[in-house]
Structures are given as structure tokens and as C-alpha cells.
Design an enzyme around this catalytic site. Structure first.
Site, PDB file in Angstrom:
ATOM      1  N   PRO A 163       0.970  -1.233  -0.081  1.00 38.97           N
ATOM      2  CA  PRO A 163       0.091   0.028  -0.056  1.00 38.97           C
ATOM      3  C   PRO A 163       0.880   1.239   0.108  1.00 38.97           C
ATOM      4  CG  PRO A 163       0.063  -1.038   2.150  1.00 38.97           C
ATOM      5  CD  PRO A 163       0.561  -2.033   1.158  1.00 38.97           C
ATOM      6  N   PRO A 164       0.505   2.306  -1.130  1.00 41.19           N
ATOM      7  CA  PRO A 164       1.322   3.585  -0.937  1.00 41.19           C
ATOM      8  C   PRO A 164       1.050   4.235   0.546  1.00 41.19           C
ATOM      9  CG  PRO A 164      -0.014   3.319  -2.979  1.00 41.19           C
ATOM     10  CD  PRO A 164      -0.241   2.201  -2.023  1.00 41.19           C
ATOM     11  N   CYS A 165       2.260   4.679   1.016  1.00 42.64           N
ATOM     12  CA  CYS A 165       1.895   5.205   2.432  1.00 42.64           C
ATOM     13  C   CYS A 165       1.884   6.751   2.430  1.00 42.64           C
ATOM     14  CB  CYS A 165       3.145   4.737   3.094  1.00 42.64           C
ATOM     15  SG  CYS A 165       3.164   5.284   4.911  1.00 42.64           S
ATOM     16  N   GLN A 166       0.781   7.253   2.369  1.00 36.25           N
ATOM     17  CA  GLN A 166       0.432   8.706   2.231  1.00 36.25           C
ATOM     18  C   GLN A 166       0.425   9.338   3.680  1.00 36.25           C
ATOM     19  OE1 GLN A 166      -2.894   9.070  -0.169  1.00 36.25           O
ATOM     20  NE2 GLN A 166      -2.187   8.031  -1.769  1.00 36.25           N
TER      21      GLN A 166
END
Length: 415
Positions: free
Chosen positions: A79-82
Site C-alpha cells: 500500500p502506498p504510504c501517504q
């Protein structure tokens, strides 16, 4: 084959590695349409869903996978960590709405983990996830998994580590954080590094490690692309400078501390500015969104082809794309090296699922017998000679123009 549910699948970097270790991706969820098209082109059996994780229920994922809660062998995803707030993990009940929409990637992964209860899971993210004093994402994940255990009666035991992929045979110096968990509380030990630099080997005569796999091991001997192939020439203001930079060097070659001409101040540009591969070294990290002058570039003074980037990412040899250069670069640059996934998948099989796999690693590059000498450099192009002169070096961390501007702005706001 063992079964996997894949989230944030991208082009399938993790999935290709788990496939090589005997897992079948039963369903793959990805938001990007081009990535979904690419997965369907290469692996139609993966049952690809193009949607946002927070628009899809876990029950629907299980239905498409043909599995029930507790049946999947593994849940995988990067998951992209924003930026996000960790005030809440998810909303109770059937609602998929999150309190903080910026947290949707990590909380989406946690929700699917809670609802599907796989025997094991693997989560991959950028190394910055675990940076000191910036590890809110890592702590959210660990606390979220503890919450899953309390709510479902599971005993997920979590282990995480930042791994340097080149030290496991990947011909690329990419570093990533991997988190592995086992539902029944089994311990997981990350595998020991198997490769190191030639210099480290020369200093330790008793080392049992192998030398790094290099860019030449991965892409050496491939036929040169057609001069007419689109997207491979290096243009822009600085493209003509690349032939004068040796293999394995970047713009720093043309500073007062390098071996070229003093065209720039020391460390006044990004490291990847005019960065060129060296045959005898692993590649530097493939960028997802490089600018016109951002490498790594091929030692033949051009951009890398898809086949070359795929090999440096240790994808299977049969992978194809049908999209433009920008989309292709983004998908490859965002992916996990598949060899790294294969190595970890084998360890999950052995340590957690108790189903070890015999045989050698499928995605490990074959070491070439010899490496050719570096390509010769060209003379400095005439358009850059006017830059020869004295240039100020970067003053140091926190002392550059941008840092001073930010500090002044912060002071003004505080006052």
C-alpha cells in the site's frame, strides 16, 4: 498451489515472486487502469479487479477468489504510504468509510486482513515507513494488527525489517521495508543476506557470500534497441552531457572533486542527476517518475528499454507491456523486485505454512563469466564549456537556500 490475495498489486512485482514460489494469485486488486491492463495481458488467470480498496468489500474479494474467511494462505500487498492521521483505523460494521481519507491505503489493507484472516501476510513499503520519528505508518500497522487479534481471537505475530535488495541477489540497490505476520503466532526470521560487494569480499576471505549481481549480469548482451525506438534518447538541456560522464558516475564527475570539468558545485544537484549505470555494479533504483535528466541511464548514453528495466527488477522473462513510455516507467519503478518477493515467499512457505519448496530460485539472475571494460567517455560537448569555472559547493544539510527559506517562513508564522 498455495493461494494468495493481492492488494495494491501494481504491475505484479510481488505476485510474480510468489508465483515463482508456488503461490497462485486468486484475486488481484489495483486502482491504476494501465497496471490492471498489463496484469490481464500477462496473467489473465489472476482475476484482476480495477478499483479502490475502500470501494470493494472483503466479502467480494473472497467471492472473486473462490475462498472463505480463513482459507487464503497469504495476503500480499504494497500500500502506498501517504500522510495520514492515526486517530482511527476503520469504522465498525459494514461501512467502508474511513475517518481520515488520507489513511485509506494502510487501513484498507488492515480491513481486508481482518476480514479474510489469511494464514500469513506480507506487506511491503518504502524504507521511509520505518524512519526514526517518522514511523507513524509502521506504528499504525502494528497497533491495527493487535486490534485484529483482540477482535477476532487470532494471534498474528508481526516481524518487520528493512532489506537491501542487492544483498539478496537483486541486481539493483533498492531498499524496502517488509512486514510478515503469521496467524497462529509462529515466529518468522528474515533470511540472512547472501550477497555483498566485491570490496567486502576482498576484506573477508572467509565470507560465504556471493558477489553482488550486477547490471551486466542482468542486461549485458542484450541487443541494442533500434535508433528509432521512441523514448530512449536523452534530450533536454543536459542530454548532451551524458557521453562525457564515465560508467557508474553522475554529475559529480564534473565538479571540483571529480575527474571531469568543474561545471557544478559539489552536491548541488540530486544524486540521480546524470547518473549512469556501471556494468560491474548493481543498478541504482529504477525511478517511477524521472525527470529528463534523472537516471539511471544505460552505459550507452540512453534510457533503459522495458526489457532492461524488467530484468533489473527480476520480473519473469515473458512479461510484456502495451502502453506508453511514461506509464511503463511508472509501473516498473513502483514495483517490488520479484526475486525479493520469491525469497520471502519461500521463507513464508517454510517457516509459517510448513510447506518448504525444493529447488533453486527461479528469478535469480545468472552470473556472467566476465564483464567487459567500461565504455569510453566522449569529450565535453562545446555547449557546456561556458560553465567551466568556480562553483560553490552545497553548504550542508539544513543550510541550503530552500532550507533557509523554509526556516524563515516557519519563524515568521510562529511570530
Amino acid at each position: 498451489m498455495l493461494t494468495a490475495i493481492s492488494l495494491f498489486s501494481g504491475i505484479g512485482g510481488l505476485d510474480f515472486g510468489f508465483e515463482a514460489a508456488g503461490f497462485q494469485t486468486k484475486v488481484a486488486l489495483e486502482l491504476d487502469g494501465t497496471a490492471c491492463q498489463t496484469m490481464r495481458l500477462n496473467r489473465p488467470e489472476w482475476n484482476v479487479i480495477e478499483d479502490d480498496v475502500n470501494h470493494i468489500s472483503s466479502a467480494y474479494l473472497l467471492e472473486r477468489a473462490g475462498l472463505s474467511t480463513g482459507e487464503p494462505d497469504v495476503l500480499i500487498g504494497g500500500p502506498p504510504c501517504q500522510p495520514f492521521s492515526k486517530s482511527s483505523y476503520w469504522v465498525s460494521g459494514d461501512s467502508l468509510r474511513l475517518d481520515d481519507p488520507r489513511a485509506d491505503t494502510l487501513t484498507g489493507y488492515l480491513r481486508v486482513l481482518r476480514d479474510t484472516l489469511p494464514k500469513a501476510f506480507l506487506l511491503e513499503n518504502v524504507s521511509g515507513l520505518a524512519f526514526k520519528n517518522k514511523d507513524e505508518g509502521l506504528r499504525l500497522l502494528i497497533e491495527g494488527i493487535e486490534k485484529i487479534n483482540r477482535e477476532t481471537g487470532t494471534n498474528y505475530r508481526v516481524t518487520w525489517k528493512s532489506l537491501k535488495c542487492a544483498n539478496y541477489g537483486v541486481p539493483q540497490t533498492r531498499e524496502r521495508v517488509f512486514m510478515v505476520g503469521a496467524r497462529e503466532g509462529q515466529s518468522f526470521n528474515f533470511p540472512s543476506e547472501t550477497h555483498c560487494s566485491a570490496n567486502d569480499l576482498s576484506e573477508d576471505l572467509f565470507s560465504d557470500k556471493l558477489p553482488h549481481n550486477t547490471a551486466w549480469d542482468a542486461i549485458g548482451g542484450l541487443a541494442e534497441p533500434s535508433p528509432n525506438e521512441k523514448g530512449l534518447s536523452v534530450g533536454g538541456k543536459w542530454g548532451g552531457l551524458l557521453p562525457s560522464i564515465p560508467e557508474g558516475k553522475n554529475y559529480l564527475w564534473h565538479t571540483n572533486r571529480g575527474g571531469g570539468y568543474p561545471l557544478f558545485g559539489w552536491r548541488t544537484r540530486y544524486w540521480s542527476f546524470m547518473l549512469k549505470l556501471a556494468k560491474a555494479l548493481p543498478s541504482w533504483t529504477i525511478q517511477a517518475q524521472p525527470g529528463a535528466s534523472i537516471g539511471p541511464f544505460h552505459w550507452n548514453n540512453r534510457r533503459l528499454t522495458f526489457e532492461e528495466m524488467a530484468r533489473l527488477q527480476t520480473f519473469p522473462s515473458d512479461i510484456r507491456v502495451e502502453c506508453g513510455r511514461t506509464e511503463m516507467q511508472r509501473m516498473v519503478g513502483n514495483a517490488v523486485p520479484s526475486l525479493m518477493a520469491e525469497i520471502l515467499a519461500r521463507e513464508i512457505r517454510t517457516q509459517i505454512l510448513r510447506k518448504p519448496l525444493d529447488g533453486s530460485l527461479q528469478l535469480m539472475p545468472k552470473k556472467k563469466i566476465s564483464t567487459p571494460e567500461p565504455e569510453p567517455t566522449a569529450p565535453l560537448a562545446s555547449q557546456y564549456k561556458a560553465l567551466i569555472g568556480e562553483h560553490d559547493d552545497h553548504p550542508g544539510t539544513g543550510r541550503g537556500k530552500k532550507a533557509i527559506t523554509r526556516a524563515r517562513a516557519s519563524t515568521t508564522l510562529t511570530i
